[in-house]
Write a protein that holds these residues in place. Structure first.
Motif, mmCIF file in Angstrom:
data_model
loop_
_atom_site.group_PDB
_atom_site.id
_atom_site.type_symbol
_atom_site.label_atom_id
_atom_site.label_comp_id
_atom_site.label_asym_id
_atom_site.label_seq_id
_atom_site.Cartn_x
_atom_site.Cartn_y
_atom_site.Cartn_z
ATOM 1 N N ALA A 151 0.820 -1.219 0.000
ATOM 2 C CA ALA A 151 0.000 0.000 0.000
ATOM 3 C C ALA A 151 0.845 1.258 0.000
ATOM 4 O O ALA A 151 0.491 2.266 -0.626
ATOM 5 C CB ALA A 151 -0.941 -0.015 1.208
ATOM 6 N N SER A 196 -5.633 3.722 -1.425
ATOM 7 C CA SER A 196 -6.229 2.404 -1.212
ATOM 8 C C SER A 196 -6.878 2.370 0.165
ATOM 9 O O SER A 196 -6.518 3.129 1.058
ATOM 10 C CB SER A 196 -5.170 1.298 -1.312
ATOM 11 O OG SER A 196 -4.155 1.470 -0.334
ATOM 12 N N PRO A 214 -5.473 -5.301 0.744
ATOM 13 C CA PRO A 214 -6.309 -4.218 0.225
ATOM 14 C C PRO A 214 -7.762 -4.657 0.095
ATOM 15 O O PRO A 214 -8.054 -5.826 -0.174
ATOM 16 C CB PRO A 214 -5.696 -3.936 -1.145
ATOM 17 C CG PRO A 214 -5.188 -5.293 -1.586
ATOM 18 C CD PRO A 214 -4.681 -5.952 -0.322
ATOM 19 N N ILE A 217 -8.794 -0.337 -4.446
ATOM 20 C CA ILE A 217 -7.639 0.479 -4.814
ATOM 21 C C ILE A 217 -8.056 1.447 -5.921
ATOM 22 O O ILE A 217 -8.824 1.078 -6.811
ATOM 23 C CB ILE A 217 -6.480 -0.420 -5.322
ATOM 24 C CG1 ILE A 217 -6.106 -1.470 -4.266
ATOM 25 C CG2 ILE A 217 -5.263 0.419 -5.709
ATOM 26 C CD1 ILE A 217 -5.346 -2.671 -4.834
ATOM 27 N N THR A 229 -2.500 -4.388 -8.745
ATOM 28 C CA THR A 229 -3.723 -4.320 -7.936
ATOM 29 C C THR A 229 -4.484 -5.645 -8.060
ATOM 30 O O THR A 229 -4.023 -6.594 -8.698
ATOM 31 C CB THR A 229 -4.620 -3.169 -8.417
ATOM 32 O OG1 THR A 229 -5.263 -3.553 -9.656
ATOM 33 C CG2 THR A 229 -3.822 -1.892 -8.629
#
Length: 594
Positions: A151, A196, A214, A217, A229
């Motif tokens: 991140a 994110s 995550p 994003i 991602t």
């Protein structure tokens, strides 16, 4: 929390990143995590906090459970409130790692909550969000690889001089009943939408919290950045970035800046997350109750085109805003048959800068729906979703949707006066609490105290039409519970007549001149009439309830309850009401008999 009312230049974003870092460190006397940032006009000696004893809505005790002497305030920006049942404690989590706790919603103390990584239980920000703990997730009943999303590195794409310090914004914490974990949803903000929302978990509400991965994003608007991602995990393998995302610096016209999460269970036990800030609006995803991450088995069919996309296969469903209209800090709470959506419009600063319209004007607005994912509408039945850009805050606004639950105000009671008049209130949370009360928790800046801010708590009530109205004064242990409003007259009709201060919360206050609502005098007479230099009308209570209608040319439907004029222990019959046709609210309190 947002600084992106427009697309900012790199120079602007460097400045703003530095500003928020300074705020987080307290250099500008605005940082969270301490109640000594600014001094109250009447300092209160800390006392042993009172503990709620109300039980449930059925407890109609008229005895207050606290007083103004219990007030001890803190500075936590973007406060998100959560209840910890084992210790019967409320916690508020905010930006820049600001955290505080209270057993009574009045006496707040700060708390330190650490991160954990690599077997170490107190790591620095720049070590905490690098390697996710989750390696596999399920899709279609099959375990698949989960991206090793860094991140911090993602956010650094927007600025090579990026520091994660000062860019950890607006966490929301919830207890996941399936995981038996405390889940923190945190915004890791970056320039140019490289942001994110990540999930961290802990066995205890006070941490340490470990980065799991995550949730969603933003910012994959150029080249092959999307490969880093979970986009392909969601929509399938791609030979190139899909055209609808390949918009470069126009990203914010169409898609969200992924910050400001709000995570909640609906009444059927489904887990949801709303998120976003300015840019392409507020969006919503269904989450997986077993992992706390997005539910990779839920699909979203592309709806709309261009910048008017309202459902996106990756981002989910748009529920508010869009087209760079101001709006952030979505918060959804189920109260009395409705899911209420709170948002904050405008710029978060204190205002007063003639040449900078986005400096200030922060103001909470309210919508509602029967469904957890909308559609959300205001009291005029206007959608929270915009179909084009409209200026929606301040004196030049050409759109005023959203119930104006209250805005900048002052010269009110004993506390909110002179330089302590409130302004730029917002980024609130709400809790329909275990003690039978509903609380609005927000941060506020002040009339002439720079960017200093503190947390305030007001009770919320539903009026006869089911719309929320806010108590006119800070919560100081008043006995009133939500369920009493519809079944008990808390202020006898004979006690209502008298001289009142009336405050009208209008739209379009000029924040560039630091304008704020101020009260005027009216008299409520025993014959049901209202007289005054500026307002005349009628009043009427619904017998056997605490509902009151104040007519000042139009009806304001609200409630009449006893309030305390903090910091003194002065009690006064007080009303709060809403005119549904305009979204304008009013407050009043009795200061003398006729």
């Amino acid at each position: 929390m947002c600084v992106c009312g427009h697309f900012y230049s790199l120079k602007d974003m460097k400045y703003l990143s530095k500003l928020f870092f300074l705020l987080s460190m307290g250099v500008l006397a605005v940082g969270c995590g301490g109640d000594d940032v600014i001094e109250d006009p009447t300092p209160v000696t800390p006392v042993t906090p009172s503990t709620p004893t109300g039980g449930d809505d059925g407890d109609d005790s008229d005895e207050p459970i606290g007083s103004p002497s219990d007030l001890r305030r803190v500075s936590v920006h973007d406060p998100s409130v959560v209840w910890e049942p084992d210790t019967k404690t409320y916690y508020i989590f905010g930006s820049h790692r600001g955290v505080a706790k209270s057993t009574n919603m009045m006496t707040w103390t700060t708390v330190s909550v650490p991160w954990a990584a690599n077997g170490i239980n107190d790591v620095a920000n720049n070590k905490a969000f690098v390697t996710p703990a989750v390696k596999k997730v399920k899709k279609g009943g099959v375990e698949v690889d989960f991206p090793a999303f860094d991140a911090q590195a993602w956010s650094k794409r927007g600025n090579t001089n990026y520091s994660i310090d000062g860019n950890l914004w607006a966490p929301d914490v919830i207890y996941n009943k399936s995981m038996k974990k405390w889940c923190m949803y945190m915004s890791v903000n970056g320039d140019y939408w490289y942001s994110s929302i990540v999930l961290l978990t802990s066995n205890k509400i006070t941490g340490p919290y470990t980065y799991q991965g995550p949730v969603v994003i933003s910012g994959f608007h150029t080249g092959n950045a999307y490969k880093d991602t979970d986009l392909e995990l969601v929509i399938g393998e791609q030979s190139a970035l899909p055209e609808r995302y390949a918009v470069g610096n126009r990203w914010g016209n169409r898609y969200p800046n992924n910050i400001d999460p709000c995570v909640f269970y609906d009444e059927q036990g489904k887990l949801w997350m709303s998120y976003g800030s300015w840019s392409g609006g507020i969006w919503m995803l269904e989450l997986d109750e077993e992992t706390g991450l997005r539910d990779y088995d839920v699909t979203y069919t592309l709806t709309g085109s261009g910048d008017g996309i309202t459902v996106d296969p990756y981002f989910g469903k748009k529920i508010a805003g869009g087209f760079y209209v101001s709006g952030e800090a979505s918060y959804i709470e189920y109260i009395g048959g409705y899911y209420y959506l709170f948002m904050t419009y405008g710029g978060l600063a204190a205002g007063g800068v003639a040449g900078d319209y986005n400096n200030g004007g922060y103001q909470m607005r309210v919508f509602r729906s029967k469904n957890p994912n909308g559609p959300f509408v205001d009291s005029r039945n206007i959608s929270a979703v915009f179909d084009r850009y409209l200026l929606n805050f301040g004196p030049s606004a050409n759109d005023n949707r959203g119930v104006n639950i209250f805005g900048a105000y002052g010269e009110w009671g004993n506390q909110t006066v002179a330089s302590w008049s409130e302004r730029s209130q917002g980024h609130n949370s709400v809790i329909a609490a275990e003690d039978g009360r509903t609380y609005l928790v927000y941060h506020t800046r002040f009339q002439n105290r720079g960017e200093g801010h503190e947390v305030r708590v007001h009770q919320l009530f539903q009026n006869e039409d089911g719309w929320l109205v806010a108590a006119p004064f800070e919560y100081t242990g008043e006995a009133t519970k939500s369920a009493q409003i519809a079944k008990k007259q808390l202020i006898a009709t004979s006690k209502i007549p008298g001289k009142y201060k009336l405050l009208v919360h209008e739209y379009k206050l000029d924040h560039t001149k630091k304008a704020y609502a101020q009260p005027v005098d009216i008299t409520l007479k025993a014959d049901g009439t209202i007289t005054g230099d500026e307002y005349n009308g009628t009043w009427k209570v619904k017998e056997g309830t605490s509902y009151i209608t104040i007519n000042l040319g139009v009806d304001y439907k609200g409630v009449m309850v006893e309030q305390t004029l903090e910091p003194k222990n002065e009690k006064a019959p007080s009303f709060t009401g809403l005119n549904s046709a305009t979204g304008v609210t009013v407050w009043g309190y009795k200061y003398a008999d006729n």
